[in-house]
Enzyme design. Structure first.
Site, PDB file in Angstrom:
ATOM      1  N   GLY A  90       0.812  -1.218   0.000  1.00 23.74           N
ATOM      2  CA  GLY A  90       0.000   0.000   0.000  1.00 23.74           C
ATOM      3  C   GLY A  90       0.846   1.269   0.000  1.00 23.74           C
ATOM      4  N   HIS A  91       0.182   2.393  -0.263  1.00 23.78           N
ATOM      5  CA  HIS A  91       0.883   3.673  -0.351  1.00 23.78           C
ATOM      6  C   HIS A  91       1.568   4.051   0.950  1.00 23.78           C
ATOM      7  CE1 HIS A  91      -0.337   4.363  -4.342  1.00 23.78           C
ATOM      8  NE2 HIS A  91      -1.533   4.898  -4.132  1.00 23.78           N
ATOM      9  N   LEU A  92       0.884   3.872   2.088  1.00 19.44           N
ATOM     10  CA  LEU A  92       1.464   4.309   3.352  1.00 19.44           C
ATOM     11  C   LEU A  92       2.684   3.458   3.712  1.00 19.44           C
ATOM     12  CD1 LEU A  92       0.896   6.547   5.421  1.00 19.44           C
ATOM     13  CD2 LEU A  92      -0.201   4.834   6.855  1.00 19.44           C
TER      14      LEU A  92
END
Length: 867
Positions: A521-523
């Protein structure tokens, strides 16, 4: 009055006034000289503090932007300009040559700060078929890579589309005259609290959204869309994705920080494009750029417009393990519907791990309960719906193997590990939506939680390693924007799922722990870029970890422990300066080459003159040295020195002269000598206490090599001819006020200066010490300088050693503490004489090191003020 003015002018110019001045006139001259000298010292101290701030910024774990660099460079230039002005006031304009030197340096600094990238492509819009990866400066890395795949790798499908270029972004700003207004608002954003940043960010975004597209740009976008629709055989919805310059790079992925809109209709194409442009100034993006050291002016917002794929499954794959550089496998995360729910962390996706060697083999398969899926709405937009087949696999094994094959092809083509977003349509066709460099970390530690569980309380065990490392801090659970605004620096960020909107907190978070979400994921990407230990998919972190309680997060060991576990914390990898290697950090380093290096270390050297100054620091050093000499000016201003400079009455067999600047004597002194009991200057008295505290034992015993080094050093050093005395010719000058002291000391072949302002206001206090010279050969002088530097560091001075010269400083400490450090400097001023001669004798060096520490420990005691 005119007659007095002429005499003042001649005195400032260094010429003896024709008739003698009266005492009253002499006082007026002295008052004017002291005023200029005080202003010069203040400007000098300000300039040096600014230089210290810039040096500290590069080493710190705090972010800064171009506003910090511009403001500090400008303030330093202003102070150095004032130093030159006051020096010329003090000397009757004898150093006007410094003005030319300063102007040349200032011009170079200004040119460095104004460097700006210009768009490399003039077209406003380009079809994806015309884009290649070398065009990243014009269309952004995201679209450049997709164009490369579409044009150079025919076996891999990319949705058709077009790129809206950096030239289009620049045209939009200039058409609406937004650049100056945005810059004005950005200048106030670097130092504000996060709540203020929200407001400023929103205001800038509204400026952009409310502006008009230039007619030629609106026409170019509409024309490109019409061609896309014609090729598709009718109206087609599109995905409008950000593709900013610098986005999707190895260390600056901008994962989830800019806006992308899926399933957009033709009617809203222009409006959504402006939303993408505005997202450059979203709080998450501004914060990310600031903490990654990216210059705002270097980040043009490009965009990609691609035909929307109504996918049945989607996800992200890594061609290698991002958390272990030694691992040899492809990692795939997959969900039903659009890949959006993987990248935004709203769903814990299925996991496939596939070997990289032939034949490709599935090594691991984990099918999770995917409660939600993102789907395209019939007309426009995207919605999260319940996933009725959530417990079923989002991929077949054959699809997982084919995706792994594509990942290896892309890694080979782009010559490095890749982070790839993909989707599969209803017909089973695979499309690549993004491919960017993957940042990998060193291999995690091998210890398991069992190795520590017997020693420390385990609060949480399990999950997935998203970012390697160990960190400790109080638990802070973030559930909404209000929690985000109140997030304290140094806390452990605990959240249910890894929303990209929490990214601005990572620069302040000690660690990150989530209930759900995958490592693709992005985070997770941003956490790895920031070096934040991250533990994902623990399932119950928000339940098991109590807000406010101190915990230690061991991401490598997949565990969270109660309290601060020092044994684990000792394993944490040291972090370099946050801005090191970033564009903003490199700009500061480039500017600092014109500001902070000190080349003029020896006042007796031939190049110690205005033309020898190559940096602003050189100018401050030169001006300070000259101004001190000018205040004494023994040889040229006999009347001045006779009234204001007194010889100190002392049993010490050295000459000590005192210039009372202001309130340095308890009572007026008419005689040519002053008693120590009449000295009111606290800094001078502290220095003097150190000078006389321990009797000097005399020169250390010198062996034959040491003696010959003195002879050879004296015979070959041209600077000694102008040293103002012999080995035993010692003259020392104090300039004092009640809270100020400047000591210029020449003892034998070495000289030192101490300058101190020590009063009741700690924030104003400072001590600066310079030390250079010696009679021995050059290597021994260097060794003595390092010897002195190590002693000063023991007593918390900040030390800078440049060959055989030493510069030390101490700032903003309480009065009693500063006075104790002046006693140390007084001691070193006397007792370091001729130590350079014995620096090759280890036994002698050890003897003096132990002796100095014994003596200094007594002088370093901080005494409470008397009643």
């Amino acid at each position: 009055m005119a007659n007095l003015f002429q005499r003042l002018k001649s005195l400032f110019a260094g010429r003896e006034p024709e008739p003698a001045l009266s005492m009253e006139e002499l006082r007026a001259v002295f008052k004017a000289r002291y005023h200029a000298f005080k202003l010069l010292l203040a400007a000098n101290n300000n300039a040096l503090q600014l230089m210290t701030d810039m040096e500290a910024a590069l080493r710190s774990r705090h972010s800064f932007g171009m506003t910090f660099i511009r403001s500090h460079a400008t303030a330093t230039c202003v102070n150095v300009f004032n130093i030159i002005r006051y020096l010329n006031e003090l000397t009757g304009n004898r150093y006007r040559a410094l003005e030319t030197v300063f102007s040349n340096i200032e011009r170079k600094i200004d040119a460095t700060l104004k460097q700006r990238q210009t768009p490399t492509i003039s077209e406003l819009v380009l079809p994806l078929t015309a884009v290649r990866r070398e065009m990243a400066d014009g269309v952004g890395s995201k679209m450049a890579n997709l164009g490369e795949i579409a044009g150079e790798l025919p076996g891999i499908a990319v949705p058709p589309g077009f790129a809206i270029t950096a030239a289009a972004y620049e045209r939009f700003l200039s058409h609406n005259q937004l650049t100056d207004e945005i810059n004005r608002r950005l200048q106030s954003m670097e130092e504000k609290e996060i709540s203020d940043l929200y407001r400023q960010s929103s205001e800038i975004q509204m400026l952009i959204i409310g502006a008009d597209l230039p007619p030629e740009l609106a026409e170019a976008i509409s024309r490109a869309y019409a061609e896309l629709a014609r090729a598709a055989g009718g109206a087609v919805n599109v995905a409008l994705r950000s593709s900013a310059i610098g986005e999707d790079a190895a260390d600056t992925s901008f994962a989830g920080q800019y806006h992308s809109e899926l399933n957009v209709s033709e009617a809203n194409l222009h409006a959504v494009y402006k939303e993408v442009l505005a997202s450059k100034y979203a709080l998450t993006a501004v914060s990310y750029r600031l903490h990654k050291g990216l210059r705002d002016e270097d980040v043009a917002m490009c965009a990609g417009c691609m035909a929307m794929v109504d996918s049945v499954s989607g996800g992200v794959m890594y061609s290698r393990d991002p958390t272990d550089i030694r691992s040899d496998a492809v990692f795939l995360n997959a969900v039903h519907g659009l890949a959006k729910s993987v990248v935004d962390g709203s769903v814990t996706p299925d996991l496939w791990v596939v070997s990289r060697g032939e034949p490709l083999t599935i090594l691991q398969r984990e099918i999770r309960d995917k409660e939600l899926k993102a789907v395209c709405l019939p007309g426009e937009g995207v919605r999260l719906l319940s996933d009725a087949q959530g417990t079923e696999a989002a991929l077949t094994d054959d699809q997982a193997l084919e995706l792994a094959r594509i990942a290896l092809v892309l890694e080979s083509h782009f010559k490095g590990p890749q982070d790839i977003e993909w989707c599969i349509d209803g017909e089973g066709r695979i499309f690549i939506l993004q491919s960017r460099p993957l940042k990998q970390m060193a291999a995690p530690r091998s210890e398991s939680v069992e190795a520590w569980a017997g020693k420390y309380p385990v609060l949480l065990k399990g999950g997935e390693l998203a970012g390697s490392g160990v960190a400790a801090g109080p638990v802070y659970v973030v559930q909404n924007d209000l929690d985000m605004l109140q997030f304290p620096a140094g806390a452990v960020l605990v959240t249910a799922f890894p929303h990209p909107g929490w990214a601005p907190l990572l620069s302040r978070a000690a660690a990150l722990v989530t209930d759900r979400g995958g490592i693709t994921g992005h985070l997770a990407n941003v956490a790895r870029e920031f070096g934040v230990p991250a533990l994902f998919n623990t399932r119950e972190a928000t339940v098991r970890l109590t807000p406010g309680h101190l915990v230690t997060v061991d991401a490598d060991g997949l565990a969270v422990y109660g309290g601060r576990v020092e044994e684990l914390m000792s394993l944490a990898r040291p972090k370099e300066g946050l801005m090191a290697g970033t564009p903003v950090g490199e700009t500061l380093k480039e500017v600092m080459t014109l500001i902070t290096p000190l080349n003029l270390t020896n006042p007796e050297a031939p190049d110690f003159r205005p033309q020898g100054c190559r940096t602003l620091h050189d100018i401050t050093r030169f001006a300070h040295e000259v101004s001190v000499k000018e205040m004494f000016a023994f040889d040229k201003k006999q009347a001045f020195s006779r009234y204001f400079i007194k010889k100190l009455v002392t049993p010490v067999a050295l000459e000590w002269w005192v210039l009372n600047l202001e309130d340095g004597f308890k009572t007026e002194v008419a005689e040519p000598q002053v008693e120590l009991s009449n000295i009111a200057s606290a800094p001078m008295l502290a220095l003097w206490e150190g000078i006389i505290a321990v009797s000097w034992e005399g020169p250390p015993p010198v062996d034959t090599r040491g003696f010959m080094s003195i002879v050879m050093g004296a015979a070959t050093d041209p600077n000694l001819a102008t040293a103002g005395g012999t080995m035993f010719g010692n003259t020392n000058y104090f300039m004092i006020a009640r809270d100020f002291c400047n000591l210029t000391s020449r003892l034998g072949f070495h000289f030192s200066t101490v300058e101190a302002l020590v009063g009741d206001q700690a924030f104003e206090n400072y001590i600066r010490f310079a030390f250079k010279g010696g009679a021995a050969d050059y290597p021994r002088r260097i060794m003595r300088t390092k010897f002195v530097g190590e002693i000063l560091e023991r007593y918390h001075f900040k030390v800078d050693v440049k060959e055989d010269a030493l510069f030390a400083r101490l700032e903003a400490e309480a009065k009693d503490y500063m006075l104790s450090r002046l006693r140390i400097l007084g001691y070193l001023t006397i007792h370091t004489r001729q130590l350079d001669m014995i620096m090759l004798n280890e036994a002698d060096v050890q003897y003096y090191a132990e002796k100095f520490i014994r003596d200094l420990e007594k002088l370093a005691v901080i005494r409470s003020p008397g009643p």
